[in-house]
Design a protein around this motif. Structure first.
Motif, PDB file in Angstrom:
ATOM      1  N   ALA B  22       0.833  -1.198   0.000  1.00  0.00           N
ATOM      2  CA  ALA B  22       0.000   0.000   0.000  1.00  0.00           C
ATOM      3  C   ALA B  22       0.873   1.255   0.000  1.00  0.00           C
ATOM      4  O   ALA B  22       0.600   2.230  -0.713  1.00  0.00           O
ATOM      5  CB  ALA B  22      -0.932  -0.007   1.216  1.00  0.00           C
ATOM      6  N   ARG B  23       1.933   1.223   0.812  1.00  0.00           N
ATOM      7  CA  ARG B  23       2.831   2.373   0.877  1.00  0.00           C
ATOM      8  C   ARG B  23       3.527   2.590  -0.472  1.00  0.00           C
ATOM      9  O   ARG B  23       3.697   3.701  -0.945  1.00  0.00           O
ATOM     10  CB  ARG B  23       3.876   2.161   1.981  1.00  0.00           C
ATOM     11  CG  ARG B  23       4.092   3.418   2.812  1.00  0.00           C
ATOM     12  CD  ARG B  23       5.090   3.190   3.937  1.00  0.00           C
ATOM     13  NE  ARG B  23       4.694   2.113   4.828  1.00  0.00           N
ATOM     14  CZ  ARG B  23       5.553   1.347   5.517  1.00  0.00           C
ATOM     15  NH1 ARG B  23       6.857   1.519   5.374  1.00  0.00           N
ATOM     16  NH2 ARG B  23       5.121   0.413   6.316  1.00  0.00           N
ATOM     17  N   PHE B  24       3.915   1.455  -1.077  1.00  0.00           N
ATOM     18  CA  PHE B  24       4.568   1.494  -2.384  1.00  0.00           C
ATOM     19  C   PHE B  24       3.634   2.121  -3.427  1.00  0.00           C
ATOM     20  O   PHE B  24       4.013   3.014  -4.181  1.00  0.00           O
ATOM     21  CB  PHE B  24       4.956   0.065  -2.794  1.00  0.00           C
ATOM     22  CG  PHE B  24       5.543  -0.047  -4.173  1.00  0.00           C
ATOM     23  CD1 PHE B  24       6.885   0.206  -4.380  1.00  0.00           C
ATOM     24  CD2 PHE B  24       4.751  -0.408  -5.258  1.00  0.00           C
ATOM     25  CE1 PHE B  24       7.439   0.104  -5.647  1.00  0.00           C
ATOM     26  CE2 PHE B  24       5.294  -0.518  -6.531  1.00  0.00           C
ATOM     27  CZ  PHE B  24       6.638  -0.254  -6.729  1.00  0.00           C
ATOM     28  N   GLN B  25       2.367   1.642  -3.409  1.00  0.00           N
ATOM     29  CA  GLN B  25       1.402   2.145  -4.393  1.00  0.00           C
ATOM     30  C   GLN B  25       1.174   3.649  -4.209  1.00  0.00           C
ATOM     31  O   GLN B  25       1.043   4.384  -5.177  1.00  0.00           O
ATOM     32  CB  GLN B  25       0.084   1.365  -4.265  1.00  0.00           C
ATOM     33  CG  GLN B  25      -0.911   1.658  -5.387  1.00  0.00           C
ATOM     34  CD  GLN B  25      -0.366   1.267  -6.759  1.00  0.00           C
ATOM     35  OE1 GLN B  25       0.144   0.175  -6.950  1.00  0.00           O
ATOM     36  NE2 GLN B  25      -0.433   2.176  -7.726  1.00  0.00           N
ATOM     37  N   ALA B  26       1.161   4.076  -2.938  1.00  0.00           N
ATOM     38  CA  ALA B  26       0.938   5.500  -2.670  1.00  0.00           C
ATOM     39  C   ALA B  26       2.084   6.329  -3.252  1.00  0.00           C
ATOM     40  O   ALA B  26       1.866   7.406  -3.819  1.00  0.00           O
ATOM     41  CB  ALA B  26       0.819   5.734  -1.159  1.00  0.00           C
ATOM     42  N   ARG B  27       3.289   5.820  -3.121  1.00  0.00           N
ATOM     43  CA  ARG B  27       4.447   6.540  -3.681  1.00  0.00           C
ATOM     44  C   ARG B  27       4.349   6.615  -5.195  1.00  0.00           C
ATOM     45  O   ARG B  27       4.604   7.644  -5.802  1.00  0.00           O
ATOM     46  CB  ARG B  27       5.753   5.817  -3.303  1.00  0.00           C
ATOM     47  CG  ARG B  27       6.179   6.043  -1.881  1.00  0.00           C
ATOM     48  CD  ARG B  27       7.500   5.340  -1.612  1.00  0.00           C
ATOM     49  NE  ARG B  27       8.537   5.803  -2.523  1.00  0.00           N
ATOM     50  CZ  ARG B  27       9.656   5.141  -2.794  1.00  0.00           C
ATOM     51  NH1 ARG B  27       9.875   3.980  -2.237  1.00  0.00           N
ATOM     52  NH2 ARG B  27      10.546   5.639  -3.601  1.00  0.00           N
ATOM     53  N   VAL B  28       3.977   5.483  -5.805  1.00  0.00           N
ATOM     54  CA  VAL B  28       3.852   5.442  -7.263  1.00  0.00           C
ATOM     55  C   VAL B  28       2.743   6.399  -7.711  1.00  0.00           C
ATOM     56  O   VAL B  28       2.915   7.171  -8.664  1.00  0.00           O
ATOM     57  CB  VAL B  28       3.589   4.000  -7.754  1.00  0.00           C
ATOM     58  CG1 VAL B  28       3.210   3.986  -9.222  1.00  0.00           C
ATOM     59  CG2 VAL B  28       4.825   3.141  -7.519  1.00  0.00           C
ATOM     60  N   ASP B  29       1.622   6.380  -6.982  1.00  0.00           N
ATOM     61  CA  ASP B  29       0.506   7.269  -7.325  1.00  0.00           C
ATOM     62  C   ASP B  29       0.928   8.732  -7.224  1.00  0.00           C
ATOM     63  O   ASP B  29       0.431   9.571  -7.978  1.00  0.00           O
ATOM     64  CB  ASP B  29      -0.694   7.015  -6.405  1.00  0.00           C
ATOM     65  CG  ASP B  29      -1.348   5.664  -6.683  1.00  0.00           C
ATOM     66  OD1 ASP B  29      -1.087   5.082  -7.762  1.00  0.00           O
ATOM     67  OD2 ASP B  29      -2.088   5.179  -5.805  1.00  0.00           O
ATOM     68  N   GLY B  30       1.820   9.012  -6.280  1.00  0.00           N
ATOM     69  CA  GLY B  30       2.302  10.380  -6.111  1.00  0.00           C
ATOM     70  C   GLY B  30       3.408  10.738  -7.091  1.00  0.00           C
ATOM     71  O   GLY B  30       4.089  11.741  -6.902  1.00  0.00           O
ATOM     72  N   GLU B  31       3.611   9.891  -8.086  1.00  0.00           N
ATOM     73  CA  GLU B  31       4.617  10.111  -9.138  1.00  0.00           C
ATOM     74  C   GLU B  31       6.042  10.165  -8.574  1.00  0.00           C
ATOM     75  O   GLU B  31       6.915  10.793  -9.152  1.00  0.00           O
ATOM     76  CB  GLU B  31       4.321  11.380  -9.958  1.00  0.00           C
ATOM     77  CG  GLU B  31       3.029  11.346 -10.738  1.00  0.00           C
ATOM     78  CD  GLU B  31       3.060  10.367 -11.925  1.00  0.00           C
ATOM     79  OE1 GLU B  31       4.154  10.039 -12.413  1.00  0.00           O
ATOM     80  OE2 GLU B  31       1.971   9.912 -12.323  1.00  0.00           O
ATOM     81  N   GLU B  32       6.247   9.495  -7.425  1.00  0.00           N
ATOM     82  CA  GLU B  32       7.606   9.399  -6.896  1.00  0.00           C
ATOM     83  C   GLU B  32       8.316   8.260  -7.636  1.00  0.00           C
ATOM     84  O   GLU B  32       7.699   7.226  -7.884  1.00  0.00           O
ATOM     85  CB  GLU B  32       7.515   9.050  -5.411  1.00  0.00           C
ATOM     86  CG  GLU B  32       8.410   9.876  -4.521  1.00  0.00           C
ATOM     87  CD  GLU B  32       8.299   9.387  -3.091  1.00  0.00           C
ATOM     88  OE1 GLU B  32       9.206   8.672  -2.652  1.00  0.00           O
ATOM     89  OE2 GLU B  32       7.290   9.706  -2.428  1.00  0.00           O
ATOM     90  N   LYS B  33       9.583   8.438  -7.973  1.00  0.00           N
ATOM     91  CA  LYS B  33      10.305   7.367  -8.658  1.00  0.00           C
ATOM     92  C   LYS B  33      10.736   6.292  -7.662  1.00  0.00           C
ATOM     93  O   LYS B  33      11.073   6.593  -6.515  1.00  0.00           O
ATOM     94  CB  LYS B  33      11.565   7.921  -9.346  1.00  0.00           C
ATOM     95  CG  LYS B  33      11.270   8.870 -10.487  1.00  0.00           C
ATOM     96  CD  LYS B  33      10.796   8.156 -11.730  1.00  0.00           C
ATOM     97  CE  LYS B  33      10.577   9.144 -12.867  1.00  0.00           C
ATOM     98  NZ  LYS B  33       9.384   8.835 -13.659  1.00  0.00           N
TER      99      LYS B  33
END
Lengths: 112, 330
Positions: B22-33
């Motif tokens: 979930a944390r990973f997906q949130a980072r990806v959703d936030g356009e973090e590399k």
């Protein structure tokens, strides 16, 4: 805990699948023009430093991208662990007094 | 550089760690590399290893159909340009293998998978380059299709892949223009030269459309790939973009496309095209294309013939290191 940069070691069971000896990995840094720092551009495999320099020239400077190349054995790079990110970098977030905008200077004083 | 959604049927395993996921997906959703040592779902790592290595293999195998014409290029200018282009493809393969290696897999292992026939590469390189005009068509159409695929990959969530793609896209633009110029010259030449250009377009048009992979209805990995922002557009969206960009370029040349159903649809503003023979794509991917056997044979021969060079380079490095150590000890 420090880790090797970018890539962890290849697990033993995978390494055994490979019949040939792995050729060492190098990280490539290029200075695009004088006055600028060398910047990481990628990595490559080469048997020794001389071949690494030659390969870096062929792979990373085909269009005048650089004036100077550094090659560094990837294994020699020690990197911080992403898991330590908060411990290492979070404390600076609260230290706003390290930035010039924290301090008030009257308009009459002008630019400082 | 060439990517293709090959959509192999390998099942993606269960999520190992819902909280991390979930944390990973949130980072990806936030356009973090995502960077190499960051936590990532195992399925994300596997998807990237497969896609990046297929991409790298495609670059390397892609050197073969074009290398075929280096010694027979019609002028020195064309020869120098083609050599530079093929050298670029080799470089692209290397950037990509390096990006894949950040995911805990060695280049040697990836190359071995290719040579053992376990890894795939873009179906397009299993077609032959029969005339010089085919070199033009490969640059214009195949590199053109590849660019459509690759530009969104510059924004891919995985940092090393995105960075490699930025470099590659910059260089790829020269390839496409180089190819179009070849076709342009032929199409303005004699009747025979124009016929060569038309023949090449006839041969390469449909295989180029197949480079975008199966239609969205059949695509297996799209959901995960889109959710993880590896992929930004669907196969059919990219294919349509390519057709819209390419048809006017072909009409400018005075050539015709081998598709009787091709027409401009005023209502949608897009070029409508006929049905793609996906059976042919499946056959070529399964190893039954015109040149699959020849390509793999050439790669294996190059690898085997180069073995002594790799061994000698390592032995020489070893010798120099031990001499240096001895001198230091003395």
């Amino acid at each position: 805990m420090p880790r090797s940069a970018g890539r962890g070691g290849i697990p033993q069971e995978r390494r055994e699948l490979v019949t040939e000896r792995n050729i060492p990995l190098w990280e490539v840094f290029i200075r695009s023009r004088n006055g600028l720092a060398h910047k990481h551009v990628g990595s490559l495999h080469a048997a020794d430093s001389e071949m690494a320099l030659q390969a870096a020239r062929d792979v990373y400077t085909r269009r005048g991208e650089g004036l100077s190349i550094w090659v560094v054995p990837s294994a020699a790079i020690v990197a911080s662990d992403p898991a330590d990110k908060e411990v290492l970098f979070e404390p600076t977030a609260s230290k706003v007094y390290r930035h010039p905008t924290f301090y008030e200077v009257p308009d009459e004083v002008g630019h400082m | 550089m060439y990517t293709q959604a090959l959509n192999t049927r390998e099942a993606i395993g269960p999520v190992e760690d819902p909280e991390h996921e979930a944390r990973f997906q949130a980072r990806v959703d936030g356009e973090e590399k995502v960077e190499p040592n960051d936590w990532m779902p195992e399925a994300y790592r596997r998807l990237l290893v497969r896609q990046i290595s297929q991409h790298a293999h495609s670059e390397i195998v892609g050197m073969l159909p074009e290398g075929n014409w280096i010694t027979r290029a019609p002028t020195l200018r064309r020869k120098a340009a083609l050599l530079a282009k093929v050298q670029d493809e080799g470089g692209h393969g290397l950037y990509l293998y390096a990006a894949a290696e950040t995911l805990d897999v060695s280049r040697e292992e990836l190359v071995e998978q290719l040579l053992a026939g376990k890894a795939k590469y873009s179906s397009i390189f299993n077609y032959p380059t029969l005339t010089w005009a085919d070199i033009g068509a490969v640059g214009w159409l195949v590199d053109g299709a590849a660019i459509m695929n690759q530009i969104p990959l510059c924004r891919c969530s995985y940092g090393p892949y995105a960075r490699a793609m930025i470099r590659i896209c910059k260089e790829e633009s020269f390839h496409q223009r180089q190819g179009y110029e070849i076709i342009l010259t032929l199409s303005r030449g004699t009747a025979e030269q124009k016929a060569m250009a038309q023949g090449a377009l006839n041969r390469w048009w449909w295989p180029s459309l197949m480079m975008f992979g199966p239609s969205d209805k059949e695509s297996q990995h799209s959901d995960k790939s889109m959710r993880w922002k590896v992929k930004r557009f669907s196969n059919d969206e990219l294919r349509q973009k390519f057709v819209d960009a390419t048809v006017p370029q072909g009409l400018y040349l005075g050539l015709t496309f081998p598709d009787p159903e091709l027409r401009f649809d005023e209502a949608s503003g897009h070029w409508a095209f006929g049905a793609i023979d996906f059976d042919e794509l499946r056959q070529v991917i399964a190893g039954n294309g015109p040149c699959n056997h020849e390509r793999m044979k050439a790669r294996r021969k190059a690898h085997d013939d180069g073995a002594w060079v790799r061994e000698a380079a390592l032995a020489y490095a070893e010798k120099r290191r031990s001499r240096r150590d001895t001198a230091r000890a003395a």
